[in-house]
Design a protein around this motif. Sequence first.
Motif, PDB file in Angstrom:
ATOM      1  N   PHE A   1       0.868  -1.177   0.000  1.00 46.94           N
ATOM      2  CA  PHE A   1       0.000   0.000   0.000  1.00 46.94           C
ATOM      3  C   PHE A   1       0.905   1.227   0.000  1.00 46.94           C
ATOM      4  O   PHE A   1       1.699   1.420   0.914  1.00 46.94           O
ATOM      5  N   GLN A   2       0.775   2.007  -1.047  1.00 44.43           N
ATOM      6  CA  GLN A   2       1.600   3.200  -1.192  1.00 44.43           C
ATOM      7  C   GLN A   2       0.708   4.418  -1.037  1.00 44.43           C
ATOM      8  O   GLN A   2       0.058   4.845  -1.997  1.00 44.43           O
ATOM      9  N   PRO A   3       0.629   4.975   0.155  1.00 41.49           N
ATOM     10  CA  PRO A   3      -0.230   6.154   0.334  1.00 41.49           C
ATOM     11  C   PRO A   3       0.376   7.389  -0.304  1.00 41.49           C
ATOM     12  O   PRO A   3       1.598   7.476  -0.463  1.00 41.49           O
ATOM     13  N   ALA A   4      -0.483   8.294  -0.680  1.00 42.03           N
ATOM     14  CA  ALA A   4       0.006   9.534  -1.294  1.00 42.03           C
ATOM     15  C   ALA A   4       0.903  10.283  -0.319  1.00 42.03           C
ATOM     16  O   ALA A   4       1.858  10.933  -0.721  1.00 42.03           O
ATOM     17  N   ALA A   5       0.584  10.187   0.936  1.00 40.50           N
ATOM     18  CA  ALA A   5       1.420  10.814   1.951  1.00 40.50           C
ATOM     19  C   ALA A   5       1.489   9.862   3.129  1.00 40.50           C
ATOM     20  O   ALA A   5       0.476   9.550   3.732  1.00 40.50           O
ATOM     21  N   GLY A   6       2.644   9.382   3.423  1.00 37.80           N
ATOM     22  CA  GLY A   6       2.760   8.469   4.549  1.00 37.80           C
ATOM     23  C   GLY A   6       3.641   7.291   4.202  1.00 37.80           C
ATOM     24  O   GLY A   6       4.243   7.232   3.134  1.00 37.80           O
ATOM     25  N   THR A   7       3.681   6.381   5.115  1.00 41.60           N
ATOM     26  CA  THR A   7       4.594   5.261   4.991  1.00 41.60           C
ATOM     27  C   THR A   7       3.978   4.141   4.171  1.00 41.60           C
ATOM     28  O   THR A   7       2.840   3.756   4.401  1.00 41.60           O
ATOM     29  N   ALA A   8       4.760   3.609   3.263  1.00 44.52           N
ATOM     30  CA  ALA A   8       4.307   2.448   2.514  1.00 44.52           C
ATOM     31  C   ALA A   8       4.351   1.227   3.414  1.00 44.52           C
ATOM     32  O   ALA A   8       5.246   1.093   4.249  1.00 44.52           O
ATOM     33  N   THR A   9       3.360   0.384   3.277  1.00 45.83           N
ATOM     34  CA  THR A   9       3.335  -0.843   4.064  1.00 45.83           C
ATOM     35  C   THR A   9       3.048  -2.011   3.138  1.00 45.83           C
ATOM     36  O   THR A   9       2.567  -1.830   2.020  1.00 45.83           O
ATOM     37  N   TRP A  10       3.344  -3.195   3.604  1.00 44.71           N
ATOM     38  CA  TRP A  10       3.083  -4.373   2.775  1.00 44.71           C
ATOM     39  C   TRP A  10       2.351  -5.416   3.601  1.00 44.71           C
ATOM     40  O   TRP A  10       2.308  -5.352   4.829  1.00 44.71           O
ATOM     41  N   GLN A  11       1.820  -6.384   2.900  1.00 44.22           N
ATOM     42  CA  GLN A  11       1.021  -7.394   3.568  1.00 44.22           C
ATOM     43  C   GLN A  11       0.984  -8.659   2.726  1.00 44.22           C
ATOM     44  O   GLN A  11       0.996  -8.598   1.500  1.00 44.22           O
ATOM     45  N   THR A  12       0.944  -9.781   3.389  1.00 42.05           N
ATOM     46  CA  THR A  12       0.715 -11.040   2.685  1.00 42.05           C
ATOM     47  C   THR A  12      -0.788 -11.278   2.630  1.00 42.05           C
ATOM     48  O   THR A  12      -1.428 -11.390   3.675  1.00 42.05           O
ATOM     49  N   PRO A  13      -1.358 -11.323   1.461  1.00 41.88           N
ATOM     50  CA  PRO A  13      -2.822 -11.485   1.406  1.00 41.88           C
ATOM     51  C   PRO A  13      -3.257 -12.858   1.885  1.00 41.88           C
ATOM     52  O   PRO A  13      -2.505 -13.829   1.796  1.00 41.88           O
ATOM     53  N   VAL A  14      -4.437 -12.911   2.386  1.00 47.78           N
ATOM     54  CA  VAL A  14      -5.034 -14.169   2.828  1.00 47.78           C
ATOM     55  C   VAL A  14      -6.317 -14.373   2.038  1.00 47.78           C
ATOM     56  O   VAL A  14      -7.167 -13.487   1.992  1.00 47.78           O
ATOM     57  N   ALA A  15      -6.404 -15.524   1.426  1.00 48.44           N
ATOM     58  CA  ALA A  15      -7.593 -15.853   0.639  1.00 48.44           C
ATOM     59  C   ALA A  15      -7.916 -14.751  -0.370  1.00 48.44           C
ATOM     60  O   ALA A  15      -9.067 -14.378  -0.551  1.00 48.44           O
ATOM     61  N   GLY A  16      -6.881 -14.211  -0.966  1.00 44.23           N
ATOM     62  CA  GLY A  16      -7.087 -13.199  -1.998  1.00 44.23           C
ATOM     63  C   GLY A  16      -7.473 -11.841  -1.479  1.00 44.23           C
ATOM     64  O   GLY A  16      -7.990 -11.012  -2.224  1.00 44.23           O
TER      65      GLY A  16
END
Lengths: 324, 140
Positions: free
Chosen positions: A176-191
């Motif tokens: 997730f790349q917000p327009a302003a703020g910290t990018a975060t990542w995630q392992t999706p679950v069940a899509g």
Amino acid sequence: MNYSVTSDEELNALLERTMRAVSESAPDMEFSTTTGNQRWIATAAAATVLVVGVGAAGFALIARRDASSPPAASVAEPSESPLVRVDDVFLSTSIVKPGAVALQLADGQRLTFGVVGQPYFDGYAQAVTVQIGAASNGRFLPAGADVVAGAEPELGGNDTVVFWTGLPASVARVEFQPAAGTATWQTPVAGVAAFPVASHAPDDTLIAYDAAGNEVQRISWSAAKVIGSSTTGGESKVSYDYSSITEPPAVPEVDMAMLAGLTQFQEDEYRAFGNDTMRSCLAAKGDSAWTACIESTDAAVKQYLKDLQASRTAGDATAETTSP
Amino acid sequence: MYHQYRSQLLGLATLLSGSRAVAEEVVQDVFAAAIPRWDVIDNHEWYLKRSVVNRVRSLGRRATRAKHVPRPHDGVTGEPLIDETWRLLRGLPARQRTVLVLRIHLDLPDEEIARLMNCPEPTVRSLAFRALATLRKELT
């Protein structure tokens, strides 16, 4: 408390009085949260610097990323944002077609519920569909980025969740790349990926990668389009794919003529009545009865409005005959 | 000028943040940022208010909102009805409370609130709707 608000005007007046009183008495107030807040402010101040740096680097990353390179090679590695649990409190003011409720994960998963779709009431849906990424051209992203407002402890103080549902099985990581703020990542679950965020902006972007770090798909909901990417000779090319965009489920049109003359209080009451009726119907008959519940609720709501108008007309007539 | 605006801004920041401690910090930060630019600011009052809103908002993004537990010393005005309403206001999610404060206390139109909060105008209406529905339920 021996007091009851009976109209929206009364509520507004009470709020105005309260705000004025609190505002004027603020210098003498004392709360017990001082220590926590002070610590929080220090943390926030430090984090603000970090947010700016990481955010800027994150967007540079988007612009320059070679789809064949793994996201782990980022200059500024996003932090992990665990899946969150979202209760159905989000549905307290709207009903969403059950078939469009995307998430029902297996036991043991943190994320248990999410919403994609259009709320029952069109009047309220206008507000919500903007939140979930409806485009000005009327297209929607039922299988794309979605925002649900609410605030639960699981969200770490944030009151918005960005969902990306319907992810292909090949997706191993979502950023997730917000327009302003910290990018975060995630392992999706069940899509499904779900990011708790403080706010959302039209420039926010979600990017899906496969296990090898190749970009599979990205979404920018301001454009209300799914952006697919392909890689040729190490150069990313962006293409636009509208194939996954479908119309949301139909909901009854609100008869605006029947709402004419209602106060905000009465309008809120009528919406609450409709939502409660719909919710009760679904609870009694099950999610598969969506269409039947739509019809019965719609009829009940129309009758409710007719009764309301009749009582208002009667009230007006009484007022006319009793006024000097 | 600090004393001229401080009380007013402190009140606004308290309403927005729900905490006097946070409000004190916010107002100090806002003044610290505004003073070097004081001569080029057209409307000082409006600038400062807007800065307070933005500052509380940016702090709030990183705050962990604790569930509000009523405490005896929550009373701030000595008037039970007002204190109870304030307790309920404080219990609202930050964005909902912000919309109400901007609407009612600052009398801003939804369009301006949306701009301040960096969200679509319908979101403002949605937040206000939820906030008022919650308060109405509690106060009815």
